[in-house]
Design a protein around this motif. Sequence first.
Motif, PDB file in Angstrom:
ATOM      1  N   GLY A 285       0.850  -1.189   0.000  1.00  0.00           N
ATOM      2  CA  GLY A 285       0.000   0.000   0.000  1.00  0.00           C
ATOM      3  C   GLY A 285       0.875   1.225   0.000  1.00  0.00           C
ATOM      4  N   THR A 286       0.308   2.347   0.462  1.00  0.00           N
ATOM      5  CA  THR A 286       1.101   3.571   0.612  1.00  0.00           C
ATOM      6  C   THR A 286       1.343   3.897   2.079  1.00  0.00           C
ATOM      7  OG1 THR A 286      -0.872   4.982   0.651  1.00  0.00           O
ATOM      8  CG2 THR A 286       0.131   4.548  -1.504  1.00  0.00           C
ATOM      9  N   GLY A 287       0.536   3.286   2.954  1.00  0.00           N
ATOM     10  CA  GLY A 287       0.632   3.622   4.371  1.00  0.00           C
ATOM     11  C   GLY A 287      -0.084   4.908   4.715  1.00  0.00           C
ATOM     12  N   VAL A 288      -0.959   5.386   3.794  1.00  0.00           N
ATOM     13  CA  VAL A 288      -1.674   6.650   4.011  1.00  0.00           C
ATOM     14  C   VAL A 288      -3.171   6.416   3.797  1.00  0.00           C
ATOM     15  CG1 VAL A 288      -1.974   9.036   3.241  1.00  0.00           C
ATOM     16  CG2 VAL A 288       0.305   7.976   3.184  1.00  0.00           C
ATOM     17  N   PRO A 289      -4.019   6.740   4.787  1.00  0.00           N
ATOM     18  CA  PRO A 289      -5.469   6.618   4.577  1.00  0.00           C
ATOM     19  C   PRO A 289      -6.030   7.842   3.867  1.00  0.00           C
ATOM     20  CG  PRO A 289      -5.013   7.262   6.852  1.00  0.00           C
ATOM     21  CD  PRO A 289      -3.676   7.134   6.167  1.00  0.00           C
ATOM     22  N   THR A 290      -6.943   7.613   2.919  1.00  0.00           N
ATOM     23  CA  THR A 290      -7.602   8.704   2.191  1.00  0.00           C
ATOM     24  C   THR A 290      -9.098   8.489   2.268  1.00  0.00           C
ATOM     25  OG1 THR A 290      -5.741   8.857   0.637  1.00  0.00           O
ATOM     26  CG2 THR A 290      -7.828   9.858  -0.050  1.00  0.00           C
ATOM     27  N   ASP A 291      -9.846   9.532   2.664  1.00  0.00           N
ATOM     28  CA  ASP A 291     -11.290   9.333   2.820  1.00  0.00           C
ATOM     29  C   ASP A 291     -12.020   9.488   1.488  1.00  0.00           C
ATOM     30  OD1 ASP A 291     -12.096  12.097   2.438  1.00  0.00           O
ATOM     31  OD2 ASP A 291     -11.562  12.506   4.511  1.00  0.00           O
ATOM     32  N   VAL A 292     -13.243   8.967   1.453  1.00  0.00           N
ATOM     33  CA  VAL A 292     -14.002   8.881   0.201  1.00  0.00           C
ATOM     34  C   VAL A 292     -14.422  10.262  -0.302  1.00  0.00           C
ATOM     35  CG1 VAL A 292     -16.083   7.930  -0.859  1.00  0.00           C
ATOM     36  CG2 VAL A 292     -14.771   6.546   0.736  1.00  0.00           C
ATOM     37  N   ILE A 293     -14.654  11.194   0.603  1.00  0.00           N
ATOM     38  CA  ILE A 293     -14.971  12.563   0.168  1.00  0.00           C
ATOM     39  C   ILE A 293     -13.804  13.137  -0.638  1.00  0.00           C
ATOM     40  CG2 ILE A 293     -15.422  14.928   0.943  1.00  0.00           C
ATOM     41  CD1 ILE A 293     -16.849  13.783   3.366  1.00  0.00           C
ATOM     42  N   THR A 294     -12.595  12.922  -0.163  1.00  0.00           N
ATOM     43  CA  THR A 294     -11.405  13.407  -0.870  1.00  0.00           C
ATOM     44  C   THR A 294     -11.315  12.782  -2.257  1.00  0.00           C
ATOM     45  OG1 THR A 294     -10.218  13.738   1.208  1.00  0.00           O
ATOM     46  CG2 THR A 294      -8.884  13.520  -0.783  1.00  0.00           C
ATOM     47  N   VAL A 295     -11.634  11.498  -2.365  1.00  0.00           N
ATOM     48  CA  VAL A 295     -11.622  10.816  -3.658  1.00  0.00           C
ATOM     49  C   VAL A 295     -12.613  11.463  -4.623  1.00  0.00           C
ATOM     50  CG1 VAL A 295     -12.127   8.647  -4.853  1.00  0.00           C
ATOM     51  CG2 VAL A 295     -10.880   8.613  -2.670  1.00  0.00           C
ATOM     52  N   ALA A 296     -13.848  11.635  -4.169  1.00  0.00           N
ATOM     53  CA  ALA A 296     -14.891  12.200  -5.035  1.00  0.00           C
ATOM     54  C   ALA A 296     -14.550  13.621  -5.472  1.00  0.00           C
ATOM     55  CB  ALA A 296     -16.232  12.175  -4.304  1.00  0.00           C
ATOM     56  N   ASN A 297     -14.125  14.445  -4.530  1.00  0.00           N
ATOM     57  CA  ASN A 297     -13.784  15.835  -4.860  1.00  0.00           C
ATOM     58  C   ASN A 297     -12.592  15.914  -5.802  1.00  0.00           C
ATOM     59  OD1 ASN A 297     -15.858  16.981  -3.344  1.00  0.00           O
ATOM     60  ND2 ASN A 297     -14.619  17.100  -1.487  1.00  0.00           N
ATOM     61  N   GLY A 298     -11.610  15.016  -5.598  1.00  0.00           N
ATOM     62  CA  GLY A 298     -10.438  15.005  -6.470  1.00  0.00           C
ATOM     63  C   GLY A 298     -10.789  14.623  -7.893  1.00  0.00           C
ATOM     64  N   LEU A 299     -11.673  13.658  -8.046  1.00  0.00           N
ATOM     65  CA  LEU A 299     -12.093  13.244  -9.382  1.00  0.00           C
ATOM     66  C   LEU A 299     -12.868  14.353 -10.094  1.00  0.00           C
ATOM     67  CD1 LEU A 299     -13.228   9.579  -8.592  1.00  0.00           C
ATOM     68  CD2 LEU A 299     -11.295  10.226 -10.041  1.00  0.00           C
ATOM     69  N   VAL A 300     -13.811  14.957  -9.394  1.00  0.00           N
ATOM     70  CA  VAL A 300     -14.605  16.039  -9.989  1.00  0.00           C
ATOM     71  C   VAL A 300     -13.700  17.195 -10.431  1.00  0.00           C
ATOM     72  CG1 VAL A 300     -16.290  17.841  -9.447  1.00  0.00           C
ATOM     73  CG2 VAL A 300     -16.771  15.473  -8.819  1.00  0.00           C
ATOM     74  N   LYS A 301     -12.749  17.541  -9.575  1.00  0.00           N
ATOM     75  CA  LYS A 301     -11.812  18.623  -9.899  1.00  0.00           C
ATOM     76  C   LYS A 301     -10.979  18.282 -11.126  1.00  0.00           C
ATOM     77  CE  LYS A 301      -7.802  21.082  -8.048  1.00  0.00           C
ATOM     78  NZ  LYS A 301      -6.823  21.173  -6.940  1.00  0.00           N
ATOM     79  N   ASN A 302     -10.440  17.063 -11.159  1.00  0.00           N
ATOM     80  CA  ASN A 302      -9.559  16.684 -12.268  1.00  0.00           C
ATOM     81  C   ASN A 302     -10.299  16.576 -13.595  1.00  0.00           C
ATOM     82  OD1 ASN A 302      -7.564  16.542 -10.341  1.00  0.00           O
ATOM     83  ND2 ASN A 302      -6.888  14.484 -10.852  1.00  0.00           N
ATOM     84  N   TYR A 303     -11.554  16.125 -13.558  1.00  0.00           N
ATOM     85  CA  TYR A 303     -12.326  16.015 -14.793  1.00  0.00           C
ATOM     86  C   TYR A 303     -12.915  17.362 -15.221  1.00  0.00           C
ATOM     87  CZ  TYR A 303     -12.084  10.928 -14.270  1.00  0.00           C
ATOM     88  OH  TYR A 303     -11.647   9.638 -14.153  1.00  0.00           O
ATOM     89  N   GLY A 304     -13.052  18.289 -14.282  1.00  0.00           N
ATOM     90  CA  GLY A 304     -13.658  19.570 -14.601  1.00  0.00           C
ATOM     91  C   GLY A 304     -15.121  19.450 -14.956  1.00  0.00           C
ATOM     92  N   VAL A 305     -15.768  18.439 -14.383  1.00  0.00           N
ATOM     93  CA  VAL A 305     -17.195  18.208 -14.626  1.00  0.00           C
ATOM     94  C   VAL A 305     -17.929  18.329 -13.298  1.00  0.00           C
ATOM     95  CG1 VAL A 305     -18.942  16.565 -15.421  1.00  0.00           C
ATOM     96  CG2 VAL A 305     -16.696  16.636 -16.537  1.00  0.00           C
ATOM     97  N   GLU A 306     -18.845  19.250 -13.215  1.00  0.00           N
ATOM     98  CA  GLU A 306     -19.587  19.451 -11.970  1.00  0.00           C
ATOM     99  C   GLU A 306     -20.783  18.506 -11.913  1.00  0.00           C
ATOM    100  OE1 GLU A 306     -18.917  21.250  -9.297  1.00  0.00           O
ATOM    101  OE2 GLU A 306     -17.013  21.884 -10.189  1.00  0.00           O
ATOM    102  N   VAL A 307     -20.763  17.600 -10.964  1.00  0.00           N
ATOM    103  CA  VAL A 307     -21.923  16.731 -10.710  1.00  0.00           C
ATOM    104  C   VAL A 307     -22.239  16.817  -9.220  1.00  0.00           C
ATOM    105  CG1 VAL A 307     -21.380  15.146 -12.602  1.00  0.00           C
ATOM    106  CG2 VAL A 307     -20.517  14.663 -10.306  1.00  0.00           C
ATOM    107  N   PRO A 308     -23.489  16.615  -8.856  1.00  0.00           N
ATOM    108  CA  PRO A 308     -23.833  16.669  -7.430  1.00  0.00           C
ATOM    109  C   PRO A 308     -23.191  15.519  -6.651  1.00  0.00           C
ATOM    110  CG  PRO A 308     -25.728  15.960  -8.736  1.00  0.00           C
ATOM    111  CD  PRO A 308     -24.673  16.391  -9.697  1.00  0.00           C
ATOM    112  N   ILE A 309     -22.637  15.858  -5.506  1.00  0.00           N
ATOM    113  CA  ILE A 309     -22.066  14.857  -4.604  1.00  0.00           C
ATOM    114  C   ILE A 309     -22.909  14.853  -3.334  1.00  0.00           C
ATOM    115  CG2 ILE A 309     -20.060  14.190  -3.216  1.00  0.00           C
ATOM    116  CD1 ILE A 309     -18.292  15.583  -5.281  1.00  0.00           C
ATOM    117  N   SER A 310     -23.559  13.727  -3.074  1.00  0.00           N
ATOM    118  CA  SER A 310     -24.402  13.644  -1.879  1.00  0.00           C
ATOM    119  C   SER A 310     -23.830  12.622  -0.909  1.00  0.00           C
ATOM    120  CB  SER A 310     -25.838  13.243  -2.259  1.00  0.00           C
ATOM    121  OG  SER A 310     -25.859  11.951  -2.821  1.00  0.00           O
TER     122      SER A 310
END
Length: 377
Positions: A285-310
Amino acid sequence: MNNILITGGAGFIGSNLALKLISKGYTITVLDNLSVQIHGDDAENTSPLYLSIKDKVKFIKGSVTSKADWQKAIKGQDVIVHYAAETGTGQSMYEIQKYVDVNINGTAILLDLLANEPNQVKKVVIASSRSIYGEGKYKSKELGFVYPKHRTAEYMDNGDFDVKFEGSSALELTATDEDSKIHPSSVYGITKQNQEQMIMTVCPTLGIAPVAFRYQNVYGPGQSLKNPYTGILSIFSTQIKNGNGINIFEDGKETRDFVFIDDVVDATILGIEKEEANNEVFNVGTGVPTDVITVANGLVKNYGVEVPISISGNYRLGDIRHNYADLTKIKSKLAFEPKFTFEQGLQQFTTWVNTQEVQEDNYAKSIEEMKNKGLYK
């Protein structure tokens, strides 16, 4: 040790490993059934994963549940890397026989052949999983290190998603080392535990060196964007690319250790090539925990596509709250160091996704299946 068989070698990790090994001069055989769930309906003509290894490996289309296919594949091999498996915690909770047949019985056939028929196999590398740790390792002020049991609907129905341990106040999450308690919370985890234990127990009696890698959440360019059952980054990406909203389970604070595909391949090759890996089990692994909110926000930012995150408070029985790897052992024994941070890996992953055809979003269908089985709340 030049001839290497990779079962599931047309899959995400297997195909990447195959290509890297070929570049290092190894001769690779792949045994794979080209699962429709991963590769689509016309895999031999349209699956990017399969096409990436086509004509570069000796390819055997077959199943690890077939003794004849195993016999054909094992012949002449020095090393076996056993990846072929049904994956995904949620689906495993209602396709139980399928998971047991492929993961446990498939491994049993392999070991039976190695024990009873002539072969030249010197090493077997088994893909284990962080799922065998269940809810992982925590520190209690009152009790020291503890291993909480699986979470129950009683608490989660009321929005309380944290793990509990009797006699303890709030728990502090710690990294899971290889000596941590094994107590999987899904059928998938149980089958990975069984695979690992069979390989580590039987192979030494045959004069074959076993190595087990407990992979964390592997991601990166090339992973299947068709599979709605496993791979949170690919699932979210397909939703975003279809303009659909993302439903984050629980409170979004659940974490995983996301490890980039190149790091996983490098760790696995160290296990193949180094004698120090023999008879050992390693976290990857990497030895670093990443939460799911961070994953979703990172993907939306990188794609530049605004979709609702609930953040819905929905949950799946069998999912764990947190887990991240203690890498002390693999760093000291194999000199492994992950090269990619989550941010770096995410950038490479999303850049690749942008070059791919947008896949149909079947995630709602997979959730409906779980709901009908009483596993999605």
